[in-house]
Design a protein around this motif. Structure first.
Motif, mmCIF file in Angstrom:
data_model
loop_
_atom_site.group_PDB
_atom_site.id
_atom_site.type_symbol
_atom_site.label_atom_id
_atom_site.label_comp_id
_atom_site.label_asym_id
_atom_site.label_seq_id
_atom_site.Cartn_x
_atom_site.Cartn_y
_atom_site.Cartn_z
ATOM 1 N N GLY A 145 32.156 -18.884 7.668
ATOM 2 C CA GLY A 145 31.229 -17.794 7.418
ATOM 3 C C GLY A 145 30.806 -17.769 5.966
ATOM 4 N N PRO A 146 29.925 -16.832 5.598
ATOM 5 C CA PRO A 146 29.433 -16.763 4.229
ATOM 6 C C PRO A 146 30.496 -16.256 3.264
ATOM 7 C CG PRO A 146 28.600 -14.917 5.501
ATOM 8 C CD PRO A 146 29.305 -15.817 6.470
ATOM 9 N N GLY A 147 30.368 -16.663 2.004
ATOM 10 C CA GLY A 147 31.306 -16.206 0.983
ATOM 11 C C GLY A 147 31.156 -17.003 -0.293
ATOM 12 N N TRP A 148 32.052 -16.730 -1.243
ATOM 13 C CA TRP A 148 32.057 -17.392 -2.542
ATOM 14 C C TRP A 148 33.333 -18.200 -2.715
ATOM 15 C CZ3 TRP A 148 28.034 -17.553 -5.838
ATOM 16 C CH2 TRP A 148 27.018 -16.593 -5.703
ATOM 17 N N LEU A 149 33.180 -19.444 -3.108
ATOM 18 C CA LEU A 149 34.304 -20.271 -3.531
ATOM 19 C C LEU A 149 34.332 -20.246 -5.052
ATOM 20 C CD1 LEU A 149 36.559 -22.401 -3.175
ATOM 21 C CD2 LEU A 149 34.757 -24.148 -3.062
#
Length: 358
Positions: A294-298
């Motif tokens: 799913g969407p997100g920040w690494l």
């Protein structure tokens, strides 16, 4: 970044009064030189020459015209000093950025208190958002004259190994994970070799650095760490995840039940127990794997950022709020997070690498 725990005599910095070791060449707190004129008898390189920094444009940083003076905004002359206030211009290594694709970017900054930038970052990414990203951060140990050069060489060497090919394994998910982990181990080997190549054989304080790298490929996220630089995954609609566990005295205290805040602010808070370098006991990274769907920040960062916001949940909130204020653009968000860390005191070098998965 503090030197790994040693038994050398402790004293204090004459500039700021903070504890230092008698073997330290620079103060960890303020960056002041502690041993004037001290240098390895056979230097690995000319330490007066700034290492070449390749920006995300691909051109050497030295080819760029110096920007305005960071002190007053005046014009920097050909001699490297501001024509208005006389302040010496920043070196290219003091602050640089990379952005190999619109969804991946990194910013590396000297901070406020240190006299040089020993952090380093090297990243790579495919054009399609969420497809493939490789993020490497190394933080040089401050007691060596060569750690700033070695950390940059290490980060780039590791990035190049990771970028050399896609890990396919034997067609199963477990074999693909094993193949990525093997490539991370090879990247750490290359980074270690790069540190050794930039260390004087006669140096009493051999160059050392931390290592953290993440590989994102087709929904598989693998992180590997040596030292106390970190990787986090901040999904938009789920709990924030810390992907790495520090190799540090503080982490060992936390494991015994000492509260995190107490362990991470104690006198040995930044003493690392594993690192890359000539005197390293072991540089095989500890790895974590995660499926990303799913969407997100690494986020991959040095302790110059997480010093001020260590736990995953509040750091995730900071990243999301900063991203929202910067239109969700990774380079602008990375830069704003560096600015935030400097506003908190900027007591260490700061590196922020971000990948945005939509």
């Amino acid at each position: 970044m503090d030197v790994a725990m040693t038994s050398t005599t402790r004293t204090v910095c004459p500039s700021c009064g903070e504890p230092v070791s008698d073997a330290d060449l620079y103060c960890e707190s303020c960056g002041a030189e502690l041993q004037a004129g001290a240098a390895p008898s056979t230097p690995a390189l000319d330490t007066d020459t700034e290492p070449t920094i390749e920006l995300h444009t691909g051109a050497p940083a030295e080819a760029f015209t110096p920007g305005p003076c960071r002190s007053c905004g005046g014009t920097v002359g050909a001699d490297g000093y501001c024509e208005t206030c006389g302040t010496k211009a920043s070196k290219p290594r003091d602050h640089f950025s990379e952005q190999p694709a619109p969804w991946v970017a990194a910013v590396c900054d000297r901070g406020i208190r240190h006299s040089r930038n020993e952090d380093a970052v090297a990243i790579a990414a495919d054009p399609e958002p969420g497809s493939r990203a490789l993020l490497v951060v190394c933080d040089g140990v401050s007691s060596s004259l060569d750690s700033d050069v070695a950390s940059l060489a290490a980060a780039r060497a590791a990035r190049d190994v990771l970028a050399a090919g896609h890990a396919q394994g034997m067609g199963t998910e477990s074999s693909r994970e094993a193949a990525v982990i093997a490539r991370l181990n090879a990247a750490a080997d290359a980074a270690s070799d790069a540190v050794l190549q930039n260390t004087s054989p006669d140096s009493p304080n051999p160059a050392s650095c931390t290592f953290v790298a993440t590989v994102l490929e087709a929904g598989l996220l693998v992180a590997g760490v040596v030292g106390d630089s970190r990787a986090y995954w901040f999904p938009d609609n789920a709990e924030a995840v810390g992907l790495t566990v520090d190799d540090s005295w503080a982490a060992e205290l936390i494991a015994t039940g000492v509260p995190r805040h107490e362990a991470e602010t104690g006198p040995q808070a930044h003493a690392i127990t594993r690192w890359l370098g000539k005197d390293a006991p072991d540089h095989t990274p500890r790895t974590t794997t995660l499926r990303v769907d799913g969407p997100g920040w690494l986020l991959v960062c040095s302790d110059g950022l997480w010093n001020y916001c260590s736990e995953a949940a509040p750091l995730a909130d900071l990243v999301r709020q900063t991203a929202a204020a910067n239109g969700g653009e990774p380079l602008a968000t990375s830069s704003a997070l560096v600015d935030w860390a400097n506003a908190q005191g900027g007591q260490d070098n700061i590196t922020v690498a971000l990948a945005r998965l939509s």
